[in-house]
Design an enzyme around this catalytic site. Sequence first.
Site, PDB file in Angstrom:
ATOM      1  N   GLY A   1       2.454   2.349  10.576  1.00 13.68           N
ATOM      2  CA  GLY A   1       3.352   3.481  10.392  1.00 13.68           C
ATOM      3  C   GLY A   1       4.028   3.929  11.677  1.00 13.68           C
ATOM      4  O   GLY A   1       4.622   5.001  11.724  1.00 13.68           O
TER       5      GLY A   1
ATOM      6  N   GLU B   1      -6.596   4.531   7.705  1.00 16.61           N
ATOM      7  CA  GLU B   1      -6.374   5.968   7.448  1.00 16.61           C
ATOM      8  C   GLU B   1      -7.621   6.586   6.815  1.00 16.61           C
ATOM      9  O   GLU B   1      -7.926   7.760   7.037  1.00 16.61           O
ATOM     10  CB  GLU B   1      -5.119   6.158   6.573  1.00 16.61           C
ATOM     11  CG  GLU B   1      -3.863   5.950   7.399  1.00 16.61           C
ATOM     12  CD  GLU B   1      -2.649   5.478   6.624  1.00 16.61           C
ATOM     13  OE1 GLU B   1      -2.644   5.564   5.384  1.00 16.61           O
ATOM     14  OE2 GLU B   1      -1.700   5.012   7.282  1.00 16.61           O
TER      15      GLU B   1
ATOM     16  N   GLU C   1      -5.198  -5.074  10.534  1.00 22.51           N
ATOM     17  CA  GLU C   1      -4.201  -4.023  10.721  1.00 22.51           C
ATOM     18  C   GLU C   1      -4.489  -3.271  12.013  1.00 22.51           C
ATOM     19  O   GLU C   1      -5.299  -2.337  12.025  1.00 22.51           O
ATOM     20  CB  GLU C   1      -4.251  -3.038   9.553  1.00 22.51           C
ATOM     21  CG  GLU C   1      -3.960  -3.667   8.209  1.00 22.51           C
ATOM     22  CD  GLU C   1      -3.373  -2.653   7.239  1.00 22.51           C
ATOM     23  OE1 GLU C   1      -2.300  -2.906   6.722  1.00 22.51           O
ATOM     24  OE2 GLU C   1      -3.992  -1.602   7.035  1.00 22.51           O
TER      25      GLU C   1
ATOM     26  N   SER D   1       3.561  -2.079  10.206  1.00 24.60           N
ATOM     27  CA  SER D   1       5.020  -2.044  10.339  1.00 24.60           C
ATOM     28  C   SER D   1       5.701  -3.365   9.984  1.00 24.60           C
ATOM     29  O   SER D   1       6.672  -3.759  10.640  1.00 24.60           O
ATOM     30  CB  SER D   1       5.415  -1.573  11.747  1.00 24.60           C
ATOM     31  OG  SER D   1       4.910  -0.263  11.982  1.00 24.60           O
TER      32      SER D   1
ATOM     33  N   GLY E   1       2.929  -1.166   4.248  1.00 19.62           N
ATOM     34  CA  GLY E   1       2.917   0.254   3.895  1.00 19.62           C
ATOM     35  C   GLY E   1       4.331   0.741   3.639  1.00 19.62           C
ATOM     36  O   GLY E   1       4.885   0.560   2.557  1.00 19.62           O
ATOM     37  N   GLY E   2       4.936   1.352   4.655  1.00 15.29           N
ATOM     38  CA  GLY E   2       6.255   1.984   4.523  1.00 15.29           C
ATOM     39  C   GLY E   2       7.294   1.140   3.798  1.00 15.29           C
ATOM     40  O   GLY E   2       7.957   1.619   2.862  1.00 15.29           O
TER      41      GLY E   2
ATOM     42  N   HIS F   1      -9.372   1.059   4.720  1.00 12.31           N
ATOM     43  CA  HIS F   1      -8.089   1.241   5.396  1.00 12.31           C
ATOM     44  C   HIS F   1      -8.277   2.161   6.604  1.00 12.31           C
ATOM     45  O   HIS F   1      -9.080   3.100   6.560  1.00 12.31           O
ATOM     46  CB  HIS F   1      -7.065   1.834   4.425  1.00 12.31           C
ATOM     47  CG  HIS F   1      -5.669   1.798   4.963  1.00 12.31           C
ATOM     48  ND1 HIS F   1      -5.192   2.763   5.812  1.00 12.31           N
ATOM     49  CD2 HIS F   1      -4.671   0.894   4.799  1.00 12.31           C
ATOM     50  CE1 HIS F   1      -3.940   2.455   6.141  1.00 12.31           C
ATOM     51  NE2 HIS F   1      -3.597   1.330   5.544  1.00 12.31           N
TER      52      HIS F   1
ATOM     53  N   ASN G   1       0.869  -1.185   0.000  1.00 11.06           N
ATOM     54  CA  ASN G   1       0.000   0.000   0.000  1.00 11.06           C
ATOM     55  C   ASN G   1       0.901   1.228   0.000  1.00 11.06           C
ATOM     56  O   ASN G   1       1.531   1.531   1.011  1.00 11.06           O
ATOM     57  CB  ASN G   1      -0.890  -0.011   1.248  1.00 11.06           C
ATOM     58  CG  ASN G   1      -1.640   1.296   1.415  1.00 11.06           C
ATOM     59  OD1 ASN G   1      -1.835   2.035   0.451  1.00 11.06           O
ATOM     60  ND2 ASN G   1      -2.050   1.596   2.640  1.00 11.06           N
ATOM     61  N   TRP G   2       0.925   1.930  -1.124  1.00 15.87           N
ATOM     62  CA  TRP G   2       1.859   3.051  -1.249  1.00 15.87           C
ATOM     63  C   TRP G   2       1.327   4.336  -0.636  1.00 15.87           C
ATOM     64  O   TRP G   2       2.028   5.351  -0.626  1.00 15.87           O
ATOM     65  CB  TRP G   2       2.179   3.302  -2.729  1.00 15.87           C
ATOM     66  CG  TRP G   2       2.924   2.187  -3.387  1.00 15.87           C
ATOM     67  CD1 TRP G   2       3.287   0.978  -2.835  1.00 15.87           C
ATOM     68  CD2 TRP G   2       3.400   2.157  -4.741  1.00 15.87           C
ATOM     69  NE1 TRP G   2       3.951   0.222  -3.760  1.00 15.87           N
ATOM     70  CE2 TRP G   2       4.035   0.915  -4.935  1.00 15.87           C
ATOM     71  CE3 TRP G   2       3.341   3.062  -5.798  1.00 15.87           C
ATOM     72  CZ2 TRP G   2       4.622   0.562  -6.157  1.00 15.87           C
ATOM     73  CZ3 TRP G   2       3.922   2.706  -7.005  1.00 15.87           C
ATOM     74  CH2 TRP G   2       4.557   1.474  -7.179  1.00 15.87           C
ATOM     75  N   LYS G   3       0.090   4.319  -0.169  1.00 12.88           N
ATOM     76  CA  LYS G   3      -0.516   5.532   0.408  1.00 12.88           C
ATOM     77  C   LYS G   3      -0.337   6.700  -0.577  1.00 12.88           C
ATOM     78  O   LYS G   3      -0.425   6.489  -1.776  1.00 12.88           O
ATOM     79  CB  LYS G   3       0.101   5.839   1.765  1.00 12.88           C
ATOM     80  CG  LYS G   3       0.171   4.592   2.659  1.00 12.88           C
ATOM     81  CD  LYS G   3       0.567   4.894   4.054  1.00 12.88           C
ATOM     82  CE  LYS G   3       0.806   3.592   4.808  1.00 12.88           C
ATOM     83  NZ  LYS G   3       0.421   3.642   6.179  1.00 12.88           N
TER      84      LYS G   3
HETATM   85  C1  PEP Z   1      -0.606   0.114   5.759  1.00  9.15           C
HETATM   86  O1  PEP Z   1      -0.573   1.222   5.250  1.00  9.15           O
HETATM   87  O2  PEP Z   1      -1.537  -0.659   5.462  1.00  9.15           O
HETATM   88  C2  PEP Z   1       0.460  -0.281   6.685  1.00  9.15           C
HETATM   89  C3  PEP Z   1       0.379  -1.431   7.292  1.00  9.15           C
HETATM   90  O3  PEP Z   1       1.484   0.632   6.872  1.00  9.15           O
HETATM   91  P1  PEP Z   1       2.913   0.344   7.597  1.00  9.15           P
HETATM   92  O4  PEP Z   1       3.449  -0.962   7.026  1.00  9.15           O
HETATM   93  O5  PEP Z   1       3.763   1.514   7.206  1.00  9.15           O
HETATM   94  O6  PEP Z   1       2.660   0.245   9.044  1.00  9.15           O
END
Ligand code: PEP
Length: 244
Positions: free
Chosen positions: A170, A95, A164, A201, A222-223, A93, A6-8
Amino acid sequence: MLIAGNWKMFKGPGETAAFCADLLQLLDDDAKGVDVVVAPPFVSLQAAVAELEGSPIRVYAQNVHWEEEGAFTGEISRSMLIAAGAAGAIVGHSERRQHFGETDETAARRASAALEAGLGVIACVGETLAEREAGETEAVLRRQVEAIAVAVPEPPGELDVAYEPVWAIGTGRTATPETAQEAHAFIRGLYPVERILYGGSVKPENAEELLAQADVDGALVGGASLDALSFTEICRTAARLSRS
Ligand code: PEP
Protein backbone atom coordinates in the site's frame (compact mmCIF):
# COMPACT_ATOMS: atom_id res chain seq x y z
CA MET A 1 0.29 -18.85 -11.89
CA LEU A 2 -2.22 -17.41 -9.41
CA ILE A 3 -3.43 -13.82 -9.25
CA ALA A 4 -5.35 -13.06 -6.06
CA GLY A 5 -7.06 -9.80 -5.17
CA ASN A 6 -7.14 -8.84 -1.50
CA TRP A 7 -9.88 -6.24 -1.21
CA LYS A 8 -9.13 -5.44 2.44
CA MET A 9 -12.02 -3.42 3.99
CA PHE A 10 -13.47 -2.27 0.66
CA LYS A 11 -16.64 -3.18 -1.27
CA GLY A 12 -19.90 -4.17 0.39
CA PRO A 13 -22.26 -6.73 -1.20
CA GLY A 14 -23.70 -4.37 -3.84
CA GLU A 15 -20.32 -3.12 -5.06
CA THR A 16 -19.02 -6.67 -4.96
CA ALA A 17 -21.76 -7.98 -7.24
CA ALA A 18 -21.18 -5.14 -9.71
CA PHE A 19 -17.40 -5.65 -9.64
CA CYS A 20 -17.69 -9.41 -10.22
CA ALA A 21 -20.06 -8.88 -13.14
CA ASP A 22 -17.46 -6.52 -14.69
CA LEU A 23 -14.69 -9.00 -14.03
CA LEU A 24 -16.56 -11.77 -15.85
CA GLN A 25 -16.93 -9.48 -18.85
CA LEU A 26 -13.30 -8.42 -18.82
CA LEU A 27 -11.58 -11.73 -18.09
CA ASP A 28 -11.75 -13.12 -21.58
CA ASP A 29 -9.74 -15.81 -23.36
CA ASP A 30 -6.58 -13.72 -22.94
CA ALA A 31 -6.65 -14.48 -19.23
CA LYS A 32 -7.10 -18.24 -19.58
CA GLY A 33 -4.50 -20.45 -17.97
CA VAL A 34 -4.14 -18.33 -14.85
CA ASP A 35 -5.89 -19.06 -11.56
CA VAL A 36 -7.84 -16.08 -10.28
CA VAL A 37 -9.02 -15.47 -6.71
CA VAL A 38 -10.89 -12.53 -5.21
CA ALA A 39 -10.98 -11.99 -1.45
CA PRO A 40 -13.80 -9.61 -0.44
CA PRO A 41 -14.80 -8.75 3.13
CA PHE A 42 -16.83 -11.45 4.94
CA VAL A 43 -20.22 -9.80 4.34
CA SER A 44 -19.58 -9.71 0.59
CA LEU A 45 -18.51 -13.33 0.17
CA GLN A 46 -21.94 -14.61 -0.78
CA ALA A 47 -22.50 -11.82 -3.30
CA ALA A 48 -19.19 -12.69 -4.97
CA VAL A 49 -19.92 -16.42 -4.94
CA ALA A 50 -23.39 -15.89 -6.46
CA GLU A 51 -22.10 -13.63 -9.20
CA LEU A 52 -19.11 -15.82 -10.09
CA GLU A 53 -20.97 -19.13 -9.98
CA GLY A 54 -20.04 -21.33 -12.93
CA SER A 55 -16.82 -19.36 -13.60
CA PRO A 56 -13.32 -20.53 -12.67
CA ILE A 57 -12.76 -17.47 -10.44
CA ARG A 58 -12.59 -18.55 -6.81
CA VAL A 59 -13.62 -16.56 -3.76
CA TYR A 60 -11.44 -16.48 -0.64
CA ALA A 61 -12.05 -14.87 2.74
CA GLN A 62 -9.43 -12.59 4.30
CA ASN A 63 -9.14 -14.65 7.48
CA VAL A 64 -10.38 -17.85 9.14
CA HIS A 65 -10.36 -19.19 12.70
CA TRP A 66 -9.13 -22.63 13.68
CA GLU A 67 -12.01 -23.50 16.06
CA GLU A 68 -15.34 -24.74 14.80
CA GLU A 69 -17.35 -22.32 16.96
CA GLY A 70 -17.12 -20.56 20.30
CA ALA A 71 -16.64 -17.29 22.12
CA PHE A 72 -14.35 -15.66 19.56
CA THR A 73 -15.96 -12.30 18.81
CA GLY A 74 -15.14 -10.99 15.37
CA GLU A 75 -13.80 -14.28 14.06
CA ILE A 76 -15.25 -16.67 11.48
CA SER A 77 -15.06 -20.45 11.25
CA ARG A 78 -14.12 -22.75 8.41
CA SER A 79 -17.60 -24.23 8.10
CA MET A 80 -19.15 -20.76 8.00
CA LEU A 81 -16.88 -19.89 5.09
CA ILE A 82 -17.69 -23.14 3.33
CA ALA A 83 -21.42 -22.52 3.85
CA ALA A 84 -20.98 -19.08 2.27
CA GLY A 85 -19.35 -20.75 -0.74
CA ALA A 86 -15.79 -19.56 -0.11
CA ALA A 87 -13.03 -21.75 -1.51
CA GLY A 88 -10.26 -20.58 0.79
CA ALA A 89 -8.81 -17.87 2.99
CA ILE A 90 -5.84 -15.55 3.33
CA VAL A 91 -4.04 -15.97 6.66
CA GLY A 92 -1.34 -14.01 8.46
CA HIS A 93 -1.64 -10.85 6.36
CA SER A 94 0.75 -8.20 7.63
CA GLU A 95 -2.17 -5.85 8.40
CA ARG A 96 -3.52 -8.56 10.74
CA ARG A 97 -0.06 -8.95 12.25
CA GLN A 98 0.49 -5.17 12.61
CA HIS A 99 -2.92 -4.04 13.84
CA PHE A 100 -4.64 -7.09 15.32
CA GLY A 101 -1.99 -9.07 17.12
CA GLU A 102 -1.69 -11.93 14.65
CA THR A 103 1.39 -14.00 15.42
CA ASP A 104 3.38 -16.64 13.56
CA GLU A 105 1.66 -19.25 15.69
CA THR A 106 -1.92 -18.07 15.14
CA ALA A 107 -1.32 -17.64 11.41
CA ALA A 108 -0.01 -21.20 11.24
CA ARG A 109 -2.97 -22.56 13.22
CA ARG A 110 -5.37 -20.81 10.87
CA ALA A 111 -3.55 -22.23 7.83
CA SER A 112 -3.49 -25.77 9.11
CA ALA A 113 -7.14 -25.80 10.20
CA ALA A 114 -8.34 -24.31 6.92
CA LEU A 115 -6.42 -26.85 4.86
CA GLU A 116 -7.81 -29.69 6.99
CA ALA A 117 -11.31 -28.46 6.18
CA GLY A 118 -10.54 -28.57 2.46
CA LEU A 119 -10.13 -24.82 2.02
CA GLY A 120 -7.33 -23.26 0.01
CA VAL A 121 -4.93 -20.98 1.88
CA ILE A 122 -2.73 -18.03 1.01
CA ALA A 123 -0.32 -17.67 3.95
CA CYS A 124 1.44 -14.30 4.07
CA VAL A 125 4.97 -13.64 5.27
CA GLY A 126 7.28 -10.66 4.95
CA GLU A 127 9.66 -8.37 6.78
CA THR A 128 9.12 -4.77 7.91
CA LEU A 129 11.34 -1.93 6.73
CA ALA A 130 13.16 -1.84 10.09
CA GLU A 131 13.83 -5.57 9.86
CA ARG A 132 15.16 -5.26 6.30
CA GLU A 133 17.38 -2.32 7.23
CA ALA A 134 18.72 -4.24 10.22
CA GLY A 135 19.70 -7.12 7.90
CA GLU A 136 17.10 -9.40 9.46
CA THR A 137 15.06 -10.25 6.38
CA GLU A 138 16.13 -13.88 6.14
CA ALA A 139 15.81 -14.49 9.88
CA VAL A 140 12.27 -13.08 9.88
CA LEU A 141 11.23 -15.06 6.82
CA ARG A 142 12.75 -18.20 8.32
CA ARG A 143 10.81 -17.72 11.57
CA GLN A 144 7.51 -17.01 9.79
CA VAL A 145 7.83 -19.82 7.24
CA GLU A 146 9.03 -22.36 9.80
CA ALA A 147 5.94 -21.70 11.93
CA ILE A 148 3.80 -22.69 8.94
CA ALA A 149 6.05 -25.65 8.16
CA VAL A 150 5.68 -26.98 11.72
CA ALA A 151 1.87 -26.82 11.44
CA VAL A 152 1.79 -28.10 7.84
CA PRO A 153 4.95 -30.19 7.31
CA GLU A 154 4.02 -31.33 3.80
CA PRO A 155 2.50 -28.41 1.95
CA PRO A 156 -0.41 -29.48 -0.26
CA GLY A 157 -1.13 -27.82 -3.60
CA GLU A 158 -3.95 -25.86 -1.94
CA LEU A 159 -1.42 -23.91 0.12
CA ASP A 160 0.18 -20.86 -1.44
CA VAL A 161 2.67 -18.66 0.37
CA ALA A 162 2.68 -14.92 -0.34
CA TYR A 163 5.90 -12.97 0.19
CA GLU A 164 4.77 -9.47 1.05
CA PRO A 165 7.49 -7.12 2.26
CA VAL A 166 5.57 -4.87 4.67
CA TRP A 167 7.35 -1.76 3.37
CA ALA A 168 5.89 -2.41 -0.08
CA ILE A 169 2.25 -2.89 0.92
CA GLY A 170 0.00 0.00 0.00
CA THR A 171 3.01 2.31 -0.18
CA GLY A 172 3.50 2.41 -3.94
CA ARG A 173 7.03 1.21 -3.22
CA THR A 174 7.55 -2.14 -4.94
CA ALA A 175 10.38 -4.57 -4.31
CA THR A 176 12.68 -4.73 -7.31
CA PRO A 177 12.26 -7.94 -9.28
CA GLU A 178 15.70 -9.02 -8.00
CA THR A 179 14.76 -8.40 -4.36
CA ALA A 180 11.53 -10.34 -4.81
CA GLN A 181 13.30 -13.20 -6.58
CA GLU A 182 15.93 -13.41 -3.85
CA ALA A 183 13.30 -13.66 -1.10
CA HIS A 184 11.20 -16.16 -3.06
CA ALA A 185 14.21 -18.40 -3.70
CA PHE A 186 15.06 -18.22 0.00
CA ILE A 187 11.51 -19.23 0.99
CA ARG A 188 11.48 -22.04 -1.57
CA GLY A 189 14.70 -23.37 -0.06
CA LEU A 190 13.01 -23.48 3.36
CA TYR A 191 9.68 -24.96 2.40
CA PRO A 192 8.69 -26.93 -0.71
CA VAL A 193 5.47 -25.02 -1.37
CA GLU A 194 4.26 -25.16 -4.96
CA ARG A 195 3.47 -21.50 -5.49
CA ILE A 196 4.97 -18.40 -3.94
CA LEU A 197 3.12 -15.19 -4.74
CA TYR A 198 4.62 -11.72 -4.54
CA GLY A 199 2.59 -8.94 -2.91
CA GLY A 200 3.34 -5.26 -2.42
CA SER A 201 2.11 -2.51 -4.75
CA VAL A 202 1.73 -4.81 -7.75
CA LYS A 203 0.07 -2.92 -10.59
CA PRO A 204 -0.29 -3.34 -14.35
CA GLU A 205 2.92 -1.33 -14.93
CA ASN A 206 5.19 -3.54 -12.82
CA ALA A 207 3.44 -6.93 -12.96
CA GLU A 208 5.40 -8.26 -15.92
CA GLU A 209 8.90 -7.76 -14.49
CA LEU A 210 7.87 -9.26 -11.14
CA LEU A 211 5.94 -12.22 -12.53
CA ALA A 212 8.76 -13.01 -14.96
CA GLN A 213 11.07 -13.97 -12.07
CA ALA A 214 11.82 -17.69 -11.82
CA ASP A 215 10.44 -18.16 -8.32
CA VAL A 216 7.51 -15.75 -8.55
CA ASP A 217 4.44 -17.88 -9.23
CA GLY A 218 1.77 -15.23 -9.01
CA ALA A 219 0.73 -12.12 -7.14
CA LEU A 220 -1.36 -11.07 -4.18
CA VAL A 221 -2.71 -7.69 -5.22
CA GLY A 222 -4.27 -5.14 -2.86
CA GLY A 223 -4.99 -1.64 -4.18
CA ALA A 224 -4.86 -2.52 -7.88
CA SER A 225 -7.32 -5.39 -7.39
CA LEU A 226 -10.08 -2.92 -6.49
CA ASP A 227 -10.26 -1.74 -10.06
CA ALA A 228 -11.58 -4.38 -12.46
CA LEU A 229 -9.52 -3.07 -15.40
CA SER A 230 -6.20 -3.01 -13.49
CA PHE A 231 -6.84 -6.41 -11.96
CA THR A 232 -7.72 -7.89 -15.36
CA GLU A 233 -4.61 -6.37 -16.87
CA ILE A 234 -2.46 -8.12 -14.24
CA CYS A 235 -4.29 -11.42 -14.91
CA ARG A 236 -3.66 -11.03 -18.66
CA THR A 237 0.05 -10.41 -18.05
CA ALA A 238 0.25 -13.54 -15.90
CA ALA A 239 -1.57 -15.58 -18.54
CA ARG A 240 0.75 -14.32 -21.27
CA LEU A 241 3.83 -15.21 -19.22
CA SER A 242 2.42 -18.67 -18.41
CA ARG A 243 1.95 -19.34 -22.11
CA SER A 244 5.46 -18.26 -23.11
C1 PEP B 1 -2.00 -6.67 0.05
O1 PEP B 1 -2.94 -6.16 0.63
O2 PEP B 1 -1.78 -7.88 0.22
C2 PEP B 1 -1.18 -5.85 -0.84
C3 PEP B 1 -0.12 -6.37 -1.39
O3 PEP B 1 -1.57 -4.53 -1.01
P1 PEP B 1 -1.03 -3.49 -2.14
O4 PEP B 1 -1.05 -4.24 -3.47
O5 PEP B 1 -2.02 -2.37 -2.11
O6 PEP B 1 0.33 -3.10 -1.75
